[in-house]
Design a protein around this motif. Structure first.
Motif, PDB file in Angstrom:
ATOM      1  N   VAL A  19      37.337  28.251  38.842  1.00  0.00           N
ATOM      2  CA  VAL A  19      37.565  27.013  39.580  1.00  0.00           C
ATOM      3  C   VAL A  19      36.622  26.956  40.775  1.00  0.00           C
ATOM      4  CG1 VAL A  19      39.211  25.717  40.994  1.00  0.00           C
ATOM      5  CG2 VAL A  19      39.990  26.854  38.909  1.00  0.00           C
ATOM      6  N   VAL A  20      35.922  25.843  40.897  1.00  0.00           N
ATOM      7  CA  VAL A  20      35.082  25.590  42.061  1.00  0.00           C
ATOM      8  C   VAL A  20      35.689  24.398  42.794  1.00  0.00           C
ATOM      9  CG1 VAL A  20      32.789  24.811  42.815  1.00  0.00           C
ATOM     10  CG2 VAL A  20      33.004  26.443  40.916  1.00  0.00           C
ATOM     11  N   ALA A  21      35.781  24.473  44.114  1.00  0.00           N
ATOM     12  CA  ALA A  21      36.325  23.354  44.888  1.00  0.00           C
ATOM     13  C   ALA A  21      35.546  23.203  46.179  1.00  0.00           C
ATOM     14  CB  ALA A  21      37.809  23.584  45.192  1.00  0.00           C
ATOM     15  N   TYR A  22      35.218  21.958  46.506  1.00  0.00           N
ATOM     16  CA  TYR A  22      34.543  21.716  47.782  1.00  0.00           C
ATOM     17  C   TYR A  22      34.883  20.321  48.287  1.00  0.00           C
ATOM     18  CZ  TYR A  22      31.072  19.752  44.510  1.00  0.00           C
ATOM     19  OH  TYR A  22      30.453  19.060  43.508  1.00  0.00           O
ATOM     20  N   THR A  23      34.689  20.127  49.565  1.00  0.00           N
ATOM     21  CA  THR A  23      34.986  18.830  50.180  1.00  0.00           C
ATOM     22  C   THR A  23      33.785  18.329  50.958  1.00  0.00           C
ATOM     23  OG1 THR A  23      35.842  19.866  52.194  1.00  0.00           O
ATOM     24  CG2 THR A  23      37.440  19.322  50.480  1.00  0.00           C
TER      25      THR A  23
ATOM     26  N   ALA B 294      43.595  28.505  46.258  1.00  0.00           N
ATOM     27  CA  ALA B 294      43.292  29.892  46.611  1.00  0.00           C
ATOM     28  C   ALA B 294      44.417  30.816  46.174  1.00  0.00           C
ATOM     29  CB  ALA B 294      43.062  30.003  48.118  1.00  0.00           C
TER      30      ALA B 294
ATOM     31  N   GLU C 278      31.895  21.631  52.278  1.00  0.00           N
ATOM     32  CA  GLU C 278      32.743  22.732  52.712  1.00  0.00           C
ATOM     33  C   GLU C 278      33.432  23.338  51.501  1.00  0.00           C
ATOM     34  OE1 GLU C 278      33.099  23.704  56.007  1.00  0.00           O
ATOM     35  OE2 GLU C 278      31.402  22.318  56.187  1.00  0.00           O
TER      36      GLU C 278
ATOM     37  N   PHE D 169      42.229  30.834  42.142  1.00  0.00           N
ATOM     38  CA  PHE D 169      40.924  31.444  42.331  1.00  0.00           C
ATOM     39  C   PHE D 169      40.846  32.866  41.777  1.00  0.00           C
ATOM     40  CE2 PHE D 169      39.625  28.661  46.198  1.00  0.00           C
ATOM     41  CZ  PHE D 169      39.269  27.655  45.330  1.00  0.00           C
TER      42      PHE D 169
ATOM     43  N   TYR E 138      28.290  31.755  46.489  1.00  0.00           N
ATOM     44  CA  TYR E 138      27.120  30.945  46.170  1.00  0.00           C
ATOM     45  C   TYR E 138      25.886  31.330  46.964  1.00  0.00           C
ATOM     46  CZ  TYR E 138      31.175  28.409  44.588  1.00  0.00           C
ATOM     47  OH  TYR E 138      32.375  28.093  44.001  1.00  0.00           O
TER      48      TYR E 138
ATOM     49  N   ILE F  31      36.168  21.579  40.108  1.00  0.00           N
ATOM     50  CA  ILE F  31      35.573  21.787  38.784  1.00  0.00           C
ATOM     51  C   ILE F  31      36.321  22.942  38.135  1.00  0.00           C
ATOM     52  CG2 ILE F  31      33.455  22.332  37.519  1.00  0.00           C
ATOM     53  CD1 ILE F  31      31.966  21.206  40.053  1.00  0.00           C
TER      54      ILE F  31
ATOM     55  N   PHE G 251      43.321  23.079  48.935  1.00  0.00           N
ATOM     56  CA  PHE G 251      42.502  24.300  49.007  1.00  0.00           C
ATOM     57  C   PHE G 251      43.401  25.546  49.059  1.00  0.00           C
ATOM     58  CE2 PHE G 251      38.055  23.136  50.922  1.00  0.00           C
ATOM     59  CZ  PHE G 251      37.610  22.846  49.642  1.00  0.00           C
TER      60      PHE G 251
ATOM     61  N   LYS H  29      35.464  17.764  35.912  1.00  0.00           N
ATOM     62  CA  LYS H  29      35.270  17.607  37.350  1.00  0.00           C
ATOM     63  C   LYS H  29      36.245  16.550  37.823  1.00  0.00           C
ATOM     64  CE  LYS H  29      31.405  15.770  39.065  1.00  0.00           C
ATOM     65  NZ  LYS H  29      30.083  15.652  39.726  1.00  0.00           N
TER      66      LYS H  29
ATOM     67  N   ARG I 142      23.570  30.591  41.303  1.00  0.00           N
ATOM     68  CA  ARG I 142      24.437  31.490  40.525  1.00  0.00           C
ATOM     69  C   ARG I 142      25.331  30.760  39.539  1.00  0.00           C
ATOM     70  NH1 ARG I 142      26.123  36.071  45.012  1.00  0.00           N
ATOM     71  NH2 ARG I 142      24.006  36.446  45.744  1.00  0.00           N
ATOM     72  N   GLY I 143      25.274  29.457  39.535  1.00  0.00           N
ATOM     73  CA  GLY I 143      26.077  28.664  38.606  1.00  0.00           C
ATOM     74  C   GLY I 143      25.610  27.228  38.718  1.00  0.00           C
TER      75      GLY I 143
ATOM     76  N   ARG J  40      35.623  30.324  49.332  1.00  0.00           N
ATOM     77  CA  ARG J  40      34.858  31.288  48.535  1.00  0.00           C
ATOM     78  C   ARG J  40      33.370  30.972  48.536  1.00  0.00           C
ATOM     79  NH1 ARG J  40      37.378  32.746  42.875  1.00  0.00           N
ATOM     80  NH2 ARG J  40      36.770  30.640  42.376  1.00  0.00           N
TER      81      ARG J  40
ATOM     82  N   GLY K  12      29.015  29.836  35.367  1.00  0.00           N
ATOM     83  CA  GLY K  12      29.351  30.435  36.644  1.00  0.00           C
ATOM     84  C   GLY K  12      30.057  31.753  36.441  1.00  0.00           C
ATOM     85  N   THR K  13      30.789  32.173  37.466  1.00  0.00           N
ATOM     86  CA  THR K  13      31.553  33.407  37.352  1.00  0.00           C
ATOM     87  C   THR K  13      33.022  33.084  37.565  1.00  0.00           C
ATOM     88  OG1 THR K  13      31.155  33.862  39.673  1.00  0.00           O
ATOM     89  CG2 THR K  13      29.696  34.923  38.089  1.00  0.00           C
ATOM     90  N   ARG K  14      33.897  33.878  36.957  1.00  0.00           N
ATOM     91  CA  ARG K  14      35.330  33.605  36.972  1.00  0.00           C
ATOM     92  C   ARG K  14      36.085  34.613  37.826  1.00  0.00           C
ATOM     93  NH1 ARG K  14      36.204  33.755  31.819  1.00  0.00           N
ATOM     94  NH2 ARG K  14      36.547  31.554  31.441  1.00  0.00           N
ATOM     95  N   GLY K  15      36.904  34.083  38.755  1.00  0.00           N
ATOM     96  CA  GLY K  15      37.874  34.885  39.488  1.00  0.00           C
ATOM     97  C   GLY K  15      37.280  36.089  40.196  1.00  0.00           C
TER      98      GLY K  15
ATOM     99  N   TYR L  37      40.911  32.124  37.507  1.00  0.00           N
ATOM    100  CA  TYR L  37      40.245  31.040  36.796  1.00  0.00           C
ATOM    101  C   TYR L  37      38.859  30.743  37.356  1.00  0.00           C
ATOM    102  CZ  TYR L  37      44.861  30.102  34.857  1.00  0.00           C
ATOM    103  OH  TYR L  37      46.064  30.214  34.214  1.00  0.00           O
TER     104      TYR L  37
END
Lengths: 100, 100, 100
Positions: free
Chosen positions: C84-88, C75, B92, C79, B99, C12, C71, C57, B31-32, B95, C42-45, C82
């Motif tokens: 915004v993509v975030a992962y760990t 949130a 992890e 989120f 995805y 991101i 995180f 990034k 999706r992105g 949201r 991607g998609t926003r908010g 905007y």
């Protein structure tokens, strides 16, 4: 798909070290690599002195053994004086035997 | 924060493949995506011929099922002839349902 | 080599958020970071509206606690509005105590 677990080694360093680092990782067994131009901020060496600016990020898929040997080399020859960050993670890949 | 585990799929390939690869991953359900310009060195396809130059790195968060289907498609249509590297890792995210 | 497990946090986001995000992650305890210029889609908010274009990034090595606090902040403040993509992910590093 059948996948194989390999080690993704990432090294972030000053651009001036590019040739030395690429030669070194290939001597230890890396069969390919990817380089990204990045910017960053952190601390340098044992002095912990602040730096900020352009860097390169080198990524390579290797065996655990090769990653460990490169870590050892970085610790001995780079960490004391340079702004070098290095870390590893395990990833799943197809055609993993290419990298081992 | 409550997080969800998703699959981070990375594909590194020649820039000329960008449009085809982006269309393909979206057809399978991505999706992105994020694209980075990189440089690299490695071997190409079954011939193992050496290549060196500009590439793109595509990163996308997908389900394990979508990642597996994309791996299968890459193996069937790209690995034989092109300098394509692909690997997955679990990360992890908050949201994460966006995805999947 | 003895390694330490640390958290690699990736954010991101639109480039216009760079200064705000870098200030924020350092306030929560990040001691360094790397920024890459990327492009994405991607998609926003909450609206899920489509976006496509340049992004940054941000990658930083932090403790699990710092990552969780960042995180939570993302949130609450980003989120909704905007892209915004975030992962760990957990990675192994030498000199890991630098980041904790």
């Amino acid at each position: 798909m059948r996948t194989i677990t390999v080690c993704l080694l990432t090294i972030i360093a000053e651009g001036v070290l590019e040739e030395r680092l690429l030669t070194m990782i290939q001597q230890f067994g890396a069969r390919g690599y990817t380089i990204s131009e990045v910017r960053g901020k952190g601390t340098r060496g044992v002095s912990g002195s602040f730096w900020q600016g352009s860097q390169i990020k080198i990524e390579t898929l290797v065996s655990d053994k090769v990653a460990d040997e490169i870590f050892g080399h970085l610790a001995e020859h780079y960490f004391h004086d340079y702004a070098v960050v290095a870390y590893t993670d395990h990833v799943e890949t197809v055609r993993g035997e290419k990298y081992l």
